[in-house]
Scaffold this motif. Structure first.
Motif, PDB file in Angstrom:
ATOM      1  N   ILE A 135      -7.163 -10.932 102.741  1.00 55.92           N
ATOM      2  CA  ILE A 135      -7.702  -9.641 103.197  1.00 55.92           C
ATOM      3  C   ILE A 135      -6.561  -8.673 103.528  1.00 55.92           C
ATOM      4  N   THR A 136      -5.542  -9.184 104.211  1.00 48.79           N
ATOM      5  CA  THR A 136      -4.384  -8.345 104.549  1.00 48.79           C
ATOM      6  C   THR A 136      -3.663  -7.884 103.297  1.00 48.79           C
ATOM      7  N   LYS A 137      -3.549  -8.774 102.329  1.00 52.08           N
ATOM      8  CA  LYS A 137      -2.885  -8.408 101.078  1.00 52.08           C
ATOM      9  C   LYS A 137      -3.676  -7.341 100.335  1.00 52.08           C
ATOM     10  N   PHE A 138      -5.015  -7.461 100.400  1.00 53.99           N
ATOM     11  CA  PHE A 138      -5.851  -6.473  99.721  1.00 53.99           C
ATOM     12  C   PHE A 138      -5.766  -5.097 100.401  1.00 53.99           C
ATOM     13  N   LEU A 139      -5.693  -5.093 101.746  1.00 52.21           N
ATOM     14  CA  LEU A 139      -5.691  -3.826 102.481  1.00 52.21           C
ATOM     15  C   LEU A 139      -4.299  -3.208 102.596  1.00 52.21           C
ATOM     16  N   ARG A 140      -3.280  -4.019 102.771  1.00 55.95           N
ATOM     17  CA  ARG A 140      -1.945  -3.485 103.060  1.00 55.95           C
ATOM     18  C   ARG A 140      -0.892  -3.844 102.013  1.00 55.95           C
ATOM     19  N   GLY A 141      -1.346  -4.461 100.947  1.00 54.72           N
ATOM     20  CA  GLY A 141      -0.386  -4.833  99.920  1.00 54.72           C
ATOM     21  C   GLY A 141       0.287  -6.163 100.244  1.00 54.72           C
ATOM     22  N   ASN A 142       1.283  -6.488  99.473  1.00 53.67           N
ATOM     23  CA  ASN A 142       1.959  -7.793  99.577  1.00 53.67           C
ATOM     24  C   ASN A 142       2.996  -7.764 100.705  1.00 53.67           C
ATOM     25  N   SER A 143       2.505  -7.686 101.949  1.00 53.91           N
ATOM     26  CA  SER A 143       3.396  -7.620 103.104  1.00 53.91           C
ATOM     27  C   SER A 143       3.877  -9.006 103.493  1.00 53.91           C
ATOM     28  N   ASP A 144       4.859  -9.049 104.382  1.00 56.62           N
ATOM     29  CA  ASP A 144       5.384 -10.338 104.856  1.00 56.62           C
ATOM     30  C   ASP A 144       4.307 -11.125 105.607  1.00 56.62           C
ATOM     31  N   PHE A 145       3.520 -10.400 106.395  1.00 53.34           N
ATOM     32  CA  PHE A 145       2.457 -11.063 107.150  1.00 53.34           C
ATOM     33  C   PHE A 145       1.431 -11.702 106.220  1.00 53.34           C
TER      34      PHE A 145
END
Length: 233
Positions: A135-145
């Motif tokens: 979900i985080t990757k979908f919303l904020r891109g390929n972040s470290d988190f």
């Protein structure tokens, strides 16, 4: 009629009615309680005795009826081998790894709980980490988190698979240890063979005494006390 004949008639009458025999006036008949794990040995001895000397067609009781009567008279029959059985149980419990039987059962119960909960907890953690990560990757891109969450999710996924495999192996080992058909020709399971020759010898002594002084005399008395055609009650 002698006192012995009267007593035997009481036994036969009670057992013929498919009920367990109890003699409230003779407390000496009460043997050490036959543990559930040893019930199969007791039944096997009855079957072996009946196979070696089956009742004839003219006899009143069939083999199945005699077996039922012997099962109903468990306390009476096992009393004949009470000393050997008490020694066998004592040696088995003192020799077995982990102390007495109740302690081992508690430990086994705890391991079973862990085996069930570990895959569930690991699988839940894996699903949560993967869900948050993607979900985080979908919303904020390929972040470290997002990458960290996804990585942790797959790690817990692999841990879930390992836990499931270990639980299956544990269940298989437990089933083999409690399988009465596996082991030596006398019916000892592999869990018992591991305890050493002292336990095996004590068990053999109990089974011999149970057969010679318990099951065989009881069945012979029942078959001889009731002539062909005479009712058992």
């Amino acid at each position: 009629m002698s006192t012995g004949d009267t007593f035997m008639r009481q036994v036969i009458a009670s057992l013929a009615r498919q009920g367990p025999f109890e003699d409230a006036g003779n407390k000496a008949l009460a043997p050490p309680h036959l543990l559930a794990r040893d019930r199969a040995d007791y039944e096997r001895i009855i079957d072996e005795v009946l196979r070696s000397d089956p009742p004839g067609p003219a006899e009143l009781f069939t083999a199945e009826r005699l077996r039922t009567m012997a099962l109903n008279a468990t306390s009476l029959i096992t009393a004949a081998a009470a000393d050997e059985y008490g020694r066998y149980v004592q040696i088995r419990e003192s020799t077995a790894p982990g102390g007495d039987g109740s302690q081992r059962e508690t430990q086994a119960g705890r391991l079973a709980v862990v085996a069930v909960l570990a895959p569930i907890l690991a699988g839940t953690a894996s699903a949560c980490f993967l869900l948050v990560g993607y979900i985080t990757k979908f919303l904020r891109g390929n972040s470290d988190f997002a990458r960290a969450m996804i990585s942790e999710g797959w790690i817990f996924g692999a841990l879930t698979a390992v836990c499931v495999l270990l639980a299956m192996i544990g269940l298989l080992v437990t089933a083999l240890r409690h399988n009465p058909s596996g082991g030596d020709p006398d019916g000892a399971g592999p869990w018992e063979a591991d305890l050493g020759t002292e336990v095996v010898a004590a068990r053999a002594a109990w089974l011999t005494a149970l057969r010679v002084r318990g099951v065989q005399p009881f069945l012979q008395e029942v078959r001889s006390a009731v002539p062909p055609g005479e009712p058992g009650d």
